[in-house]
Design an enzyme around this catalytic site. Structure first.
Site, PDB file in Angstrom:
ATOM      1  N   ASP A 117      -4.421   3.967  -2.326  1.00  0.00           N
ATOM      2  CA  ASP A 117      -5.545   4.318  -1.455  1.00  0.00           C
ATOM      3  C   ASP A 117      -6.018   5.737  -1.742  1.00  0.00           C
ATOM      4  O   ASP A 117      -5.302   6.699  -1.465  1.00  0.00           O
ATOM      5  CB  ASP A 117      -5.117   4.197   0.011  1.00  0.00           C
ATOM      6  CG  ASP A 117      -4.992   2.755   0.439  1.00  0.00           C
ATOM      7  OD1 ASP A 117      -5.977   2.010   0.297  1.00  0.00           O
ATOM      8  OD2 ASP A 117      -3.900   2.360   0.918  1.00  0.00           O
TER       9      ASP A 117
ATOM     10  N   ASP B 100      -7.087  -6.127   3.579  1.00  0.00           N
ATOM     11  CA  ASP B 100      -6.441  -4.816   3.670  1.00  0.00           C
ATOM     12  C   ASP B 100      -6.618  -4.243   5.075  1.00  0.00           C
ATOM     13  O   ASP B 100      -7.747  -4.014   5.522  1.00  0.00           O
ATOM     14  CB  ASP B 100      -7.096  -3.896   2.633  1.00  0.00           C
ATOM     15  CG  ASP B 100      -6.478  -2.515   2.562  1.00  0.00           C
ATOM     16  OD1 ASP B 100      -5.424  -2.293   3.190  1.00  0.00           O
ATOM     17  OD2 ASP B 100      -7.061  -1.658   1.869  1.00  0.00           O
TER      18      ASP B 100
ATOM     19  N   HIS C 258      -7.971   1.531  -4.691  1.00  0.00           N
ATOM     20  CA  HIS C 258      -8.998   1.334  -3.669  1.00  0.00           C
ATOM     21  C   HIS C 258      -9.641   2.690  -3.421  1.00  0.00           C
ATOM     22  O   HIS C 258      -9.020   3.561  -2.798  1.00  0.00           O
ATOM     23  CB  HIS C 258      -8.297   0.760  -2.418  1.00  0.00           C
ATOM     24  CG  HIS C 258      -9.181   0.629  -1.228  1.00  0.00           C
ATOM     25  ND1 HIS C 258      -8.663   0.390   0.037  1.00  0.00           N
ATOM     26  CD2 HIS C 258     -10.520   0.678  -1.092  1.00  0.00           C
ATOM     27  CE1 HIS C 258      -9.666   0.308   0.889  1.00  0.00           C
ATOM     28  NE2 HIS C 258     -10.792   0.477   0.244  1.00  0.00           N
TER      29      HIS C 258
ATOM     30  N   SER D 133       0.833  -1.202   0.000  1.00  0.00           N
ATOM     31  CA  SER D 133       0.000   0.000   0.000  1.00  0.00           C
ATOM     32  C   SER D 133       0.868   1.252   0.000  1.00  0.00           C
ATOM     33  O   SER D 133       1.594   1.524   0.966  1.00  0.00           O
ATOM     34  CB  SER D 133      -0.906   0.010   1.228  1.00  0.00           C
ATOM     35  OG  SER D 133      -1.468   1.296   1.360  1.00  0.00           O
TER      36      SER D 133
ATOM     37  N   GLY E 224      -9.251   4.489   6.391  1.00  0.00           N
ATOM     38  CA  GLY E 224      -8.949   5.906   6.597  1.00  0.00           C
ATOM     39  C   GLY E 224      -7.488   6.177   6.925  1.00  0.00           C
ATOM     40  O   GLY E 224      -6.993   7.251   6.637  1.00  0.00           O
TER      41      GLY E 224
ATOM     42  N   MET F 150     -11.863   4.989  -1.588  1.00  0.00           N
ATOM     43  CA  MET F 150     -12.609   5.242  -0.346  1.00  0.00           C
ATOM     44  C   MET F 150     -13.246   6.617  -0.477  1.00  0.00           C
ATOM     45  O   MET F 150     -12.880   7.580   0.213  1.00  0.00           O
ATOM     46  CB  MET F 150     -11.650   5.173   0.852  1.00  0.00           C
ATOM     47  CG  MET F 150     -11.227   3.743   1.158  1.00  0.00           C
ATOM     48  SD  MET F 150      -9.725   3.689   2.155  1.00  0.00           S
ATOM     49  CE  MET F 150      -8.506   3.788   0.855  1.00  0.00           C
TER      50      MET F 150
ATOM     51  N   MET G  86     -11.945  -5.408   4.295  1.00  0.00           N
ATOM     52  CA  MET G  86     -11.216  -4.486   5.175  1.00  0.00           C
ATOM     53  C   MET G  86     -11.053  -5.131   6.552  1.00  0.00           C
ATOM     54  O   MET G  86     -12.045  -5.543   7.169  1.00  0.00           O
ATOM     55  CB  MET G  86     -11.969  -3.162   5.353  1.00  0.00           C
ATOM     56  CG  MET G  86     -11.975  -2.224   4.165  1.00  0.00           C
ATOM     57  SD  MET G  86     -10.380  -1.861   3.430  1.00  0.00           S
ATOM     58  CE  MET G  86      -9.470  -1.179   4.819  1.00  0.00           C
TER      59      MET G  86
ATOM     60  N   GLY H  48      -1.433   1.793   9.309  1.00  0.00           N
ATOM     61  CA  GLY H  48      -0.830   1.506  10.607  1.00  0.00           C
ATOM     62  C   GLY H  48      -1.792   1.183  11.732  1.00  0.00           C
ATOM     63  O   GLY H  48      -1.418   1.236  12.900  1.00  0.00           O
TER      64      GLY H  48
ATOM     65  N   MET I  83      -8.672   8.594  -0.864  1.00  0.00           N
ATOM     66  CA  MET I  83      -9.577   9.013   0.218  1.00  0.00           C
ATOM     67  C   MET I  83     -10.046  10.445  -0.031  1.00  0.00           C
ATOM     68  O   MET I  83      -9.254  11.287  -0.475  1.00  0.00           O
ATOM     69  CB  MET I  83      -8.851   8.959   1.565  1.00  0.00           C
ATOM     70  CG  MET I  83      -8.245   7.595   1.876  1.00  0.00           C
ATOM     71  SD  MET I  83      -7.555   7.556   3.532  1.00  0.00           S
ATOM     72  CE  MET I  83      -6.738   5.945   3.521  1.00  0.00           C
TER      73      MET I  83
ATOM     74  N   HIS J  95      -0.964  -1.112  -4.344  1.00  0.00           N
ATOM     75  CA  HIS J  95      -2.271  -0.715  -3.819  1.00  0.00           C
ATOM     76  C   HIS J  95      -2.270   0.796  -3.618  1.00  0.00           C
ATOM     77  O   HIS J  95      -1.414   1.349  -2.922  1.00  0.00           O
ATOM     78  CB  HIS J  95      -2.497  -1.452  -2.495  1.00  0.00           C
ATOM     79  CG  HIS J  95      -3.841  -1.259  -1.897  1.00  0.00           C
ATOM     80  ND1 HIS J  95      -4.938  -2.000  -2.271  1.00  0.00           N
ATOM     81  CD2 HIS J  95      -4.276  -0.428  -0.937  1.00  0.00           C
ATOM     82  CE1 HIS J  95      -5.989  -1.627  -1.558  1.00  0.00           C
ATOM     83  NE2 HIS J  95      -5.618  -0.660  -0.737  1.00  0.00           N
TER      84      HIS J  95
ATOM     85  N   GLY K 185       0.738  -2.086   4.193  1.00  0.00           N
ATOM     86  CA  GLY K 185       1.366  -0.775   4.149  1.00  0.00           C
ATOM     87  C   GLY K 185       2.437  -0.636   5.204  1.00  0.00           C
ATOM     88  O   GLY K 185       3.637  -0.831   4.952  1.00  0.00           O
TER      89      GLY K 185
HETATM   90  C1  DX5 Z   1      -6.651   1.880   5.044  1.00  0.00           C
HETATM   91  C2  DX5 Z   1      -6.139   1.570   3.656  1.00  0.00           C
HETATM   92  C3  DX5 Z   1      -5.120   0.538   3.651  1.00  0.00           C
HETATM   93  C4  DX5 Z   1      -3.887   0.894   4.421  1.00  0.00           C
HETATM   94  C5  DX5 Z   1      -3.270  -0.359   4.893  1.00  0.00           C
HETATM   95  O1  DX5 Z   1      -7.724   2.713   4.986  1.00  0.00           O
HETATM   96  O2  DX5 Z   1      -7.198   1.122   2.833  1.00  0.00           O
HETATM   97  O3  DX5 Z   1      -4.779   0.133   2.335  1.00  0.00           O
HETATM   98  O4  DX5 Z   1      -2.967   1.613   3.680  1.00  0.00           O
HETATM   99  O5  DX5 Z   1      -2.189  -0.011   5.652  1.00  0.00           O
HETATM  100  P1  DX5 Z   1      -1.649  -0.893   6.853  1.00  0.00           P
HETATM  101  O6  DX5 Z   1      -1.135  -2.168   6.245  1.00  0.00           O
HETATM  102  O7  DX5 Z   1      -0.619  -0.021   7.428  1.00  0.00           O
HETATM  103  O8  DX5 Z   1      -2.827  -1.155   7.771  1.00  0.00           O
HETATM  104 ZN    ZN Z   2      -6.593   0.169   0.916  1.00  0.00          ZN
END
Ligand code: DX5
Ligand code: ZN
Length: 225
Positions: A40, A180, A71, A13, A147, A73, A142, A150, A42, A38, A202
């Site tokens: 993200d 994810d 992805h 990610s 959002g 969001m 998920m 970590g 948002m 990946h 990520g």
């Molecule tokens: C969260 C994202 C994820 C995120 C995963 O909203 O959709 O893709 O980056 O990151 P880690 O692996 O750090 O949880």
């Molecule tokens: Zn994601």
């Protein structure tokens, strides 16, 4: 017992990447054997954070040959599908919670030339996939509330993956099943045993000094080497 015939794919990610030195991180992902990247997206409405849009996807596309696993969001993703495909998105995954006419949206993604996926938030039941799973190439589960990178993995996600895998085997065995949120070497094997065949990660990989090695280690942990 779940069945899972597809080879495992890893999709680091970019939310946790160093955008000041993105070329280095993208090259390290490729060197470490990442299969997809990946991305993200948002919007500050569907999730309480802002990240990036088609402009950045286009820049990323110029720097890598790895497929971009986008992805979304965001609210009203339909308004942005064409822009993301034009920018280089290979896969576009939309939240079932954000889309009113999901069949129309996934059909549109395919018409535009990308592969459609759907994603469930942790509190959204598996039954939400029942009518759409036959029409998509990817289901994303998920394992955190979306959002932020970590966050801590929600343990009940493992059982949810198992139940999504059963649905996929029944209705669309070629569909990929991705997880994810909080994915790391500590839970990767369990997720693969439950039926996941794509792992998004990520923080667990980008927090390591040697990104390529971190990706190889995650794969080794996932397949039990
Ligand atoms: C969260 C994202 C994820 C995120 C995963 O909203 O959709 O893709 O980056 O990151 P880690 O692996 O750090 O949880
Ligand atoms: Zn994601």
């Amino acid at each position: 017992m779940t069945t899972n015939h597809n080879p495992l794919l890893l999709s680091p990610s970019l939310l946790s990447a160093d955008f000041a030195d993105l070329r280095r991180d993208l090259d390290a992902c490729a060197a470490g054997g990442a299969d997809w990247l990946h991305v993200d997206v948002m919007d500050g409405h569907f999730v309480p954070n802002l990240t990036l849009g088609p402009f950045i996807v286009k820049q990323v596309k110029r720097l890598t040959r790895l497929p971009l696993d986008c992805h979304l969001m965001i609210e009203r993703p339909d308004e942005f599908l064409e822009a993301f495909v034009d920018a280089g998105a290979d896969r576009i995954t939309v939240h079932v919670e954000a889309v009113r006419h999901l069949h129309r949206t996934v059909t549109r993604i395919r018409e535009l030339g990308a592969l459609p996926g759907v994603v469930l938030n942790p509190a959204t039941p598996v039954v939400a996939l029942e009518e759409i799973v036959a029409h998509v190439d990817l289901v994303l589960v998920m394992s955190v509330n979306p959002g932020f990178g970590g966050q801590a993995f929600i343990p009940q996600s493992v059982d949810k993956v198992r139940r999504v895998r059963e649905l996929i085997e029944r209705k669309n065995p070629g569909c990929r099943l991705s997880v994810d949120g909080g994915v790391s070497a500590a839970n990767a094997a369990e997720l693969v045993r439950a039926g996941a065949d794509v792992l998004v990660s990520g923080n667990a990989v980008f927090s390591q000094d040697d990104l390529a090695t971190a990706i190889r280690d995650l794969r080794a942990a996932a397949v039990g080497e």
